[in-house]
Design a protein around this motif. Sequence first.
Motif, PDB file in Angstrom:
ATOM      1  N   GLY A   1     -10.353   7.689  -0.985  1.00  0.00           N
ATOM      2  CA  GLY A   1      -9.055   8.335  -0.859  1.00  0.00           C
ATOM      3  C   GLY A   1      -8.146   7.514   0.026  1.00  0.00           C
ATOM      4  O   GLY A   1      -8.470   6.386   0.396  1.00  0.00           O
ATOM      5  N   ARG A   2      -7.000   8.101   0.328  1.00  0.00           N
ATOM      6  CA  ARG A   2      -6.046   7.430   1.212  1.00  0.00           C
ATOM      7  C   ARG A   2      -5.945   8.235   2.499  1.00  0.00           C
ATOM      8  O   ARG A   2      -6.183   9.445   2.508  1.00  0.00           O
ATOM      9  CB  ARG A   2      -4.671   7.338   0.543  1.00  0.00           C
ATOM     10  CG  ARG A   2      -4.718   6.618  -0.785  1.00  0.00           C
ATOM     11  CD  ARG A   2      -3.329   6.441  -1.413  1.00  0.00           C
ATOM     12  NE  ARG A   2      -3.500   5.907  -2.760  1.00  0.00           N
ATOM     13  CZ  ARG A   2      -3.647   6.657  -3.852  1.00  0.00           C
ATOM     14  NH1 ARG A   2      -3.566   7.977  -3.767  1.00  0.00           N
ATOM     15  NH2 ARG A   2      -3.844   6.106  -5.032  1.00  0.00           N
TER      16      ARG A   2
ATOM     17  N   PRO B   1      -7.202   2.998  -3.304  1.00  0.00           N
ATOM     18  CA  PRO B   1      -7.813   2.924  -1.966  1.00  0.00           C
ATOM     19  C   PRO B   1      -8.610   1.641  -1.731  1.00  0.00           C
ATOM     20  O   PRO B   1      -8.744   1.195  -0.588  1.00  0.00           O
ATOM     21  CB  PRO B   1      -8.729   4.148  -1.934  1.00  0.00           C
ATOM     22  CG  PRO B   1      -8.099   5.116  -2.861  1.00  0.00           C
ATOM     23  CD  PRO B   1      -7.472   4.292  -3.955  1.00  0.00           C
ATOM     24  N   LEU B   2      -9.145   1.052  -2.795  1.00  0.00           N
ATOM     25  CA  LEU B   2      -9.937  -0.168  -2.607  1.00  0.00           C
ATOM     26  C   LEU B   2      -9.100  -1.321  -2.056  1.00  0.00           C
ATOM     27  O   LEU B   2      -9.656  -2.305  -1.554  1.00  0.00           O
ATOM     28  CB  LEU B   2     -10.570  -0.601  -3.934  1.00  0.00           C
ATOM     29  CG  LEU B   2     -11.688   0.300  -4.453  1.00  0.00           C
ATOM     30  CD1 LEU B   2     -12.074  -0.094  -5.865  1.00  0.00           C
ATOM     31  CD2 LEU B   2     -12.903   0.230  -3.533  1.00  0.00           C
TER      32      LEU B   2
ATOM     33  N   PHE C   1       0.845  -1.197   0.000  1.00  0.00           N
ATOM     34  CA  PHE C   1       0.000   0.000   0.000  1.00  0.00           C
ATOM     35  C   PHE C   1       0.879   1.245   0.000  1.00  0.00           C
ATOM     36  O   PHE C   1       1.362   1.699   1.027  1.00  0.00           O
ATOM     37  CB  PHE C   1      -0.978   0.001   1.179  1.00  0.00           C
ATOM     38  CG  PHE C   1      -2.182   0.854   0.879  1.00  0.00           C
ATOM     39  CD1 PHE C   1      -3.410   0.277   0.601  1.00  0.00           C
ATOM     40  CD2 PHE C   1      -2.072   2.240   0.806  1.00  0.00           C
ATOM     41  CE1 PHE C   1      -4.510   1.068   0.273  1.00  0.00           C
ATOM     42  CE2 PHE C   1      -3.161   3.036   0.475  1.00  0.00           C
ATOM     43  CZ  PHE C   1      -4.385   2.452   0.210  1.00  0.00           C
TER      44      PHE C   1
ATOM     45  N   LEU D   1      -0.081   4.162   5.073  1.00  0.00           N
ATOM     46  CA  LEU D   1      -1.266   4.647   4.378  1.00  0.00           C
ATOM     47  C   LEU D   1      -2.314   3.544   4.300  1.00  0.00           C
ATOM     48  O   LEU D   1      -1.983   2.360   4.233  1.00  0.00           O
ATOM     49  CB  LEU D   1      -0.899   5.061   2.957  1.00  0.00           C
ATOM     50  CG  LEU D   1      -0.109   6.346   2.795  1.00  0.00           C
ATOM     51  CD1 LEU D   1       0.332   6.504   1.342  1.00  0.00           C
ATOM     52  CD2 LEU D   1      -0.934   7.545   3.235  1.00  0.00           C
ATOM     53  N   ASN D   2      -3.573   3.964   4.338  1.00  0.00           N
ATOM     54  CA  ASN D   2      -4.704   3.050   4.182  1.00  0.00           C
ATOM     55  C   ASN D   2      -5.651   3.657   3.161  1.00  0.00           C
ATOM     56  O   ASN D   2      -5.519   4.821   2.799  1.00  0.00           O
ATOM     57  CB  ASN D   2      -5.475   2.912   5.499  1.00  0.00           C
ATOM     58  CG  ASN D   2      -4.567   2.661   6.662  1.00  0.00           C
ATOM     59  OD1 ASN D   2      -4.154   1.544   6.886  1.00  0.00           O
ATOM     60  ND2 ASN D   2      -4.221   3.721   7.392  1.00  0.00           N
ATOM     61  N   GLY D   3      -6.628   2.875   2.771  1.00  0.00           N
ATOM     62  CA  GLY D   3      -7.644   3.414   1.873  1.00  0.00           C
ATOM     63  C   GLY D   3      -8.961   3.558   2.602  1.00  0.00           C
ATOM     64  O   GLY D   3      -9.281   2.761   3.476  1.00  0.00           O
ATOM     65  N   TYR D   4      -9.726   4.607   2.275  1.00  0.00           N
ATOM     66  CA  TYR D   4     -11.123   4.625   2.714  1.00  0.00           C
ATOM     67  C   TYR D   4     -11.973   4.633   1.460  1.00  0.00           C
ATOM     68  O   TYR D   4     -11.586   5.194   0.434  1.00  0.00           O
ATOM     69  CB  TYR D   4     -11.440   5.830   3.613  1.00  0.00           C
ATOM     70  CG  TYR D   4     -11.378   7.180   2.942  1.00  0.00           C
ATOM     71  CD1 TYR D   4     -10.188   7.891   2.886  1.00  0.00           C
ATOM     72  CD2 TYR D   4     -12.505   7.755   2.364  1.00  0.00           C
ATOM     73  CE1 TYR D   4     -10.119   9.123   2.256  1.00  0.00           C
ATOM     74  CE2 TYR D   4     -12.449   8.995   1.740  1.00  0.00           C
ATOM     75  CZ  TYR D   4     -11.251   9.672   1.693  1.00  0.00           C
ATOM     76  OH  TYR D   4     -11.184  10.888   1.065  1.00  0.00           O
TER      77      TYR D   4
ATOM     78  N   ASN E   1      -7.499  -1.234   0.524  1.00  0.00           N
ATOM     79  CA  ASN E   1      -7.619  -1.132   1.984  1.00  0.00           C
ATOM     80  C   ASN E   1      -6.351  -0.785   2.738  1.00  0.00           C
ATOM     81  O   ASN E   1      -6.224   0.284   3.292  1.00  0.00           O
ATOM     82  CB  ASN E   1      -8.203  -2.402   2.596  1.00  0.00           C
ATOM     83  CG  ASN E   1      -9.702  -2.454   2.443  1.00  0.00           C
ATOM     84  OD1 ASN E   1     -10.357  -1.471   2.725  1.00  0.00           O
ATOM     85  ND2 ASN E   1     -10.229  -3.550   1.978  1.00  0.00           N
ATOM     86  N   HIS E   2      -5.407  -1.716   2.833  1.00  0.00           N
ATOM     87  CA  HIS E   2      -4.205  -1.428   3.618  1.00  0.00           C
ATOM     88  C   HIS E   2      -3.077  -2.376   3.242  1.00  0.00           C
ATOM     89  O   HIS E   2      -3.297  -3.347   2.516  1.00  0.00           O
ATOM     90  CB  HIS E   2      -4.493  -1.520   5.121  1.00  0.00           C
ATOM     91  CG  HIS E   2      -5.326  -2.694   5.493  1.00  0.00           C
ATOM     92  ND1 HIS E   2      -4.895  -3.997   5.347  1.00  0.00           N
ATOM     93  CD2 HIS E   2      -6.595  -2.774   5.969  1.00  0.00           C
ATOM     94  CE1 HIS E   2      -5.850  -4.819   5.736  1.00  0.00           C
ATOM     95  NE2 HIS E   2      -6.892  -4.109   6.107  1.00  0.00           N
TER      96      HIS E   2
END
Lengths: 340, 250
Positions: free
Chosen positions: B151-152, A293-294, A287, B161-164, A296-297
């Motif tokens: 977004g991140r 963003p899909l 990431f 960083l993660n995604g939402y 997740n992490h």
Amino acid sequence: MRRILILCLSVVSLVACEADEPVDHSAATPISLNVPGKFPKVVIPADNPLTAEGVALGRRVYYDRNLNTKDKGRACGDCHQQKTGFASANEQGQLAIMPHANLAYDQYFLWNGSKEGSLEDVMVFEIRDFFEADLDYANGNEEYRHLAKLAFGHEEISYKTLGYALAQFSRTQLSGNSKFDKFNRGEGTLTEQEKRGYDLFFTEDADCFHCHSTVLFRDGDFHNIGLDATFHAGNAGRFLVTGDSVDIGKFKTPSLRNVAVTAPYMHDNRFATLEEVVDFYSDQVNFTEFTDPLMNHEGGINMTAAQKEDLIAFLKTLTDEEYLENEDFSNPFNSPTTDR
Amino acid sequence: MKNLLFALPILVFLMACGSDDKVENPSLKINMLHTVDGAKLKMDAMLYANDLGEQFSVTKVNYYLSELELVKANGELVKIDSMWYISLNPQNMEATINLQSLPLGDYQQINFIFGLTDKWNDQSLVPVDQLQAMIWPENMGGGLHFMKLEGRFSLPEAEALNGYNTHMGNLKMGDMDLDHFFKAEVPAAGLSVGQGLTEVNLEMDLLKWYTHGSTHYSLTEFQAIMNKPEKQAILMENGQNIWSFSIKGE
């Protein structure tokens, strides 16, 4: 805007390169497309209606080993092989050979989407720039001249003639009769395991459907799914087309139709099996500031071993045996009635 | 193409009742503007922070509005029964809703449905590229997403960083049968439609999706929420208070 500019440029270049012969479809036999149930409508351009002769010519071009001057003896169908979803394995690290199914709906072609427009546009590119097709050979071949005369009203064969014929053939390559399709149309069932995989795929539990979207199993868009943590010319993807840093590491979402037979996987063939692909989405996602963003992490969605098996069982329901064996898409030169 | 509004139904509407005279045609252009905590949105940049100290970027903003109403000063309603697709991309942040052949006069309020009412929540109404972007899977009820806001982000003091991905839509799954579109009512002080073109701005503050009074929600709570009714309910409430109206140039 940039996209429109690129489109304009490619249109201009097409117009500049092709002295247009008068086109006349009146001697050709119109045919209608057999669009699978639950599929979106296929738009057929007014200047290239579907005809039996056009499709027959396109099929011939697809399989003719004599046309390719750049890579002698190799036809489209040698890399794009029917039994493996019109793909085939090439070396790891090379750009993977993309499968062909349902391209009638696409607007961007190739892994980085550098070809934008209609099937006609990409097919003229394939035949002119990728093959530098041998027009003397085509023009000296009676069968070509005969089909061209019927399909387009002129015997003289140009890149456009071959590209338009290929586009017609390609438009008929619709795959929509897999086990999944029958289930989706209420004509068949999935096993319990396949159904669990289906529910993982089509919810945010595994979250595959956002990109491998609709019955086409692709979204017509580009994504960086976190295969790599650092980027260079070899894996920059769409960035090389747009020059925009938001596109670093993005590649065209491939359709998952027939995915069980199209190994190896990803733009660079890095995964040999579906197990490796699913392990990646579950546990190996990088990431970075470029990752979608899909995803997740870091790591990914973390599936259990049982969930992974369920998901793979579902992916296998996307194989459409009828498509892989349909004689209409097979090599005409193998049939005893057609001589070379 | 993606960022063109879905204009077909409104065109049909116009043809049915519009006059040919373009100059005279009383029309309204609504510029859809997007901000984060009041600042003009710049996509794909880690420029923003919320009150919890989370830093974030915005990479995707796609949504539908439907069934718009203009409320005249005397309370009369002018209804425009259609749907509009807003899809921003970093190269082109322009998004507009164009309304034509409107009754002349002063207006006090703009109402609309955020998302799609049942009659517009129909996959067969949209072109393939829009369907691919917005389809809502059959096993969660079918139809279309009402919103994708993505977004991140990074948590306070953290590098990672993660995604939402905050997605809204009707949820019909198991024994759940829940509508998640809602009506927004935005006061439109000073809106007066005369001959020719009137231009106004309708602004959405993206941070306010995650804010309710003094409550601030963490972006971690808005990852993968399509089948989480309690999160959809929070968004439906917060979504009432994210809008502001202004006359263009004022």
